[in-house]
Design an enzyme around this catalytic site. Sequence first.
Site, mmCIF file in Angstrom:
data_model
loop_
_atom_site.group_PDB
_atom_site.id
_atom_site.type_symbol
_atom_site.label_atom_id
_atom_site.label_comp_id
_atom_site.label_asym_id
_atom_site.label_seq_id
_atom_site.Cartn_x
_atom_site.Cartn_y
_atom_site.Cartn_z
ATOM 1 N N HIS A 218 0.833 -1.213 0.000
ATOM 2 C CA HIS A 218 0.000 0.000 0.000
ATOM 3 C C HIS A 218 0.867 1.263 0.000
ATOM 4 O O HIS A 218 0.835 2.067 0.943
ATOM 5 C CB HIS A 218 -0.926 -0.013 1.226
ATOM 6 C CG HIS A 218 -2.384 0.050 0.869
ATOM 7 N ND1 HIS A 218 -3.016 -0.912 0.136
ATOM 8 C CD2 HIS A 218 -3.324 1.003 1.145
ATOM 9 C CE1 HIS A 218 -4.289 -0.592 -0.013
ATOM 10 N NE2 HIS A 218 -4.505 0.579 0.575
ATOM 11 N N ARG A 226 -6.998 0.885 -7.007
ATOM 12 C CA ARG A 226 -7.135 1.063 -8.451
ATOM 13 C C ARG A 226 -5.824 0.782 -9.180
ATOM 14 O O ARG A 226 -5.807 0.098 -10.203
ATOM 15 C CB ARG A 226 -7.622 2.497 -8.746
ATOM 16 C CG ARG A 226 -9.103 2.695 -8.502
ATOM 17 C CD ARG A 226 -9.475 4.175 -8.386
ATOM 18 N NE ARG A 226 -9.015 4.718 -7.105
ATOM 19 C CZ ARG A 226 -8.996 6.019 -6.833
ATOM 20 N NH1 ARG A 226 -9.387 6.897 -7.736
ATOM 21 N NH2 ARG A 226 -8.598 6.442 -5.641
ATOM 22 N N LEU A 227 -4.728 1.286 -8.646
ATOM 23 C CA LEU A 227 -3.438 1.056 -9.289
ATOM 24 C C LEU A 227 -3.037 -0.412 -9.193
ATOM 25 O O LEU A 227 -2.448 -0.975 -10.129
ATOM 26 C CB LEU A 227 -2.378 1.950 -8.647
ATOM 27 C CG LEU A 227 -1.015 2.012 -9.342
ATOM 28 C CD1 LEU A 227 -1.167 2.328 -10.818
ATOM 29 C CD2 LEU A 227 -0.125 3.056 -8.664
ATOM 30 N N GLY A 228 -3.362 -1.063 -8.091
ATOM 31 C CA GLY A 228 -3.057 -2.483 -7.944
ATOM 32 C C GLY A 228 -3.804 -3.347 -8.947
ATOM 33 O O GLY A 228 -3.268 -4.355 -9.438
ATOM 34 N N ARG A 229 -5.033 -2.963 -9.265
ATOM 35 C CA ARG A 229 -5.790 -3.719 -10.277
ATOM 36 C C ARG A 229 -5.244 -3.445 -11.671
ATOM 37 O O ARG A 229 -5.165 -4.342 -12.508
ATOM 38 C CB ARG A 229 -7.279 -3.374 -10.171
ATOM 39 C CG ARG A 229 -7.923 -3.955 -8.917
ATOM 40 C CD ARG A 229 -9.412 -3.713 -8.859
ATOM 41 N NE ARG A 229 -9.769 -2.343 -8.529
ATOM 42 C CZ ARG A 229 -9.842 -1.847 -7.294
ATOM 43 N NH1 ARG A 229 -9.538 -2.616 -6.258
ATOM 44 N NH2 ARG A 229 -10.208 -0.598 -7.074
ATOM 45 N N TYR A 261 -11.341 -9.688 -0.311
ATOM 46 C CA TYR A 261 -10.718 -9.097 0.874
ATOM 47 C C TYR A 261 -10.317 -10.172 1.883
ATOM 48 O O TYR A 261 -9.285 -10.059 2.554
ATOM 49 C CB TYR A 261 -11.664 -8.089 1.525
ATOM 50 C CG TYR A 261 -11.951 -6.878 0.668
ATOM 51 C CD1 TYR A 261 -10.921 -6.231 -0.012
ATOM 52 C CD2 TYR A 261 -13.248 -6.385 0.521
ATOM 53 C CE1 TYR A 261 -11.172 -5.121 -0.806
ATOM 54 C CE2 TYR A 261 -13.514 -5.265 -0.274
ATOM 55 C CZ TYR A 261 -12.474 -4.646 -0.933
ATOM 56 O OH TYR A 261 -12.723 -3.563 -1.713
#
Length: 391
Positions: A218, A226-229, A261
Amino acid sequence: MTHQAKNNRLGEYVISSVGEERYRAYIPAPLPPDPPLDMTRLYPLLDQASTALGRLDGMSMILPDPSLFLYMYVRKEAVLSSQIEGTQSSLSDLLLFEVDEAPGAPLDDVTEVSCYVAALTYGLTRLNDLPLSLRLLREIHAHLMNNARGGNKNPGEFRTSQNWLGGTRPGNAVFVPPPPDKLADCLGRFETFLHDETVRLPVLVKAALAHLQFETIHPFLDGNGRLGRLLITLILCAEGILRDPLLYLSLYLKTHRARYYELLQSVRETGNWEDWIEFFLQGVIETSRQATDAAQAIVKLFKDDRVTLEKSGRSTASALSIHALLQNRPIATSTRVTEATGMSLPTALRNLALLEELGIVREITGKDRNKIFVYGKFLDILSQGTEPLRR
């Protein structure tokens, strides 16, 4: 695998503090997992996922204009990924916003989604001259957070303060990522994993590992989900698994968000990466099939509607031109039609009325002026699954 072996994959908790409050923050073990993954249980799903992804990738070869499909599919992903974070914007809201019309959702929500489109497009283009790296992730993040809500969240910069998930402060949070003084080490190991050619793992497995590790680290104050997806698609494109960025897992993760999650936290607590990867691969299978079906349905729709136009006996070059325009942008104002096609307003309205009569488009304002037309069946195909989440 024994319980003790899985424990060897676990990261460590460190005691940190904010002011006078002390809390536990989690530092993940470096990738790849050690002991190595049990690939025997993963191979059957991996084979199915690779086949489904290959079929999807092949669709870009038979689409009449892949860029049109990609243009709309990127927007669908932007809506879905942002909805997981709590926005209430729909695909229609975004498209109305892009033609300078008032959306039905709050303007800040739609602006946030629009920034996701810009970030995604920028990142995929930038891959042509920059490897997947921390630098690229920072650049994408700057575009992602270029809005009113993100302006105070250090766009494009890794955090220098503690963040947390759930709860009102680190001391009562559900999960606390690495403290700021440990962030550089975690990110350095993460980037090494992305580039380590000695790691012999299937690309889909690598993407699954990288996504979860990024979410655990994180590294930004906001926009990590959003960036992780987006990172998943970036890896598949950078590794040459996809010619075009056609795979986005946000609909699957939105639909199964409770399980998603749960598995993120389970890996941190138990070291059971295999369950997470199985879930991820199932998502690739479902999402690839859905996207392939959607592409085939869109191709059929365009062909059928063109035939309807031609068989009407009233087909004109102008009507066909407007139909082609709406394949590019399924929501258009009468002004947009005149500007894009060069035809006069009376000619445009006359042909739009023909398309409406044939059931190809519908006018959604009910006004005599400043009309907005929607290619309804096209938008319906694209919008499947994009209903806003209930708060």
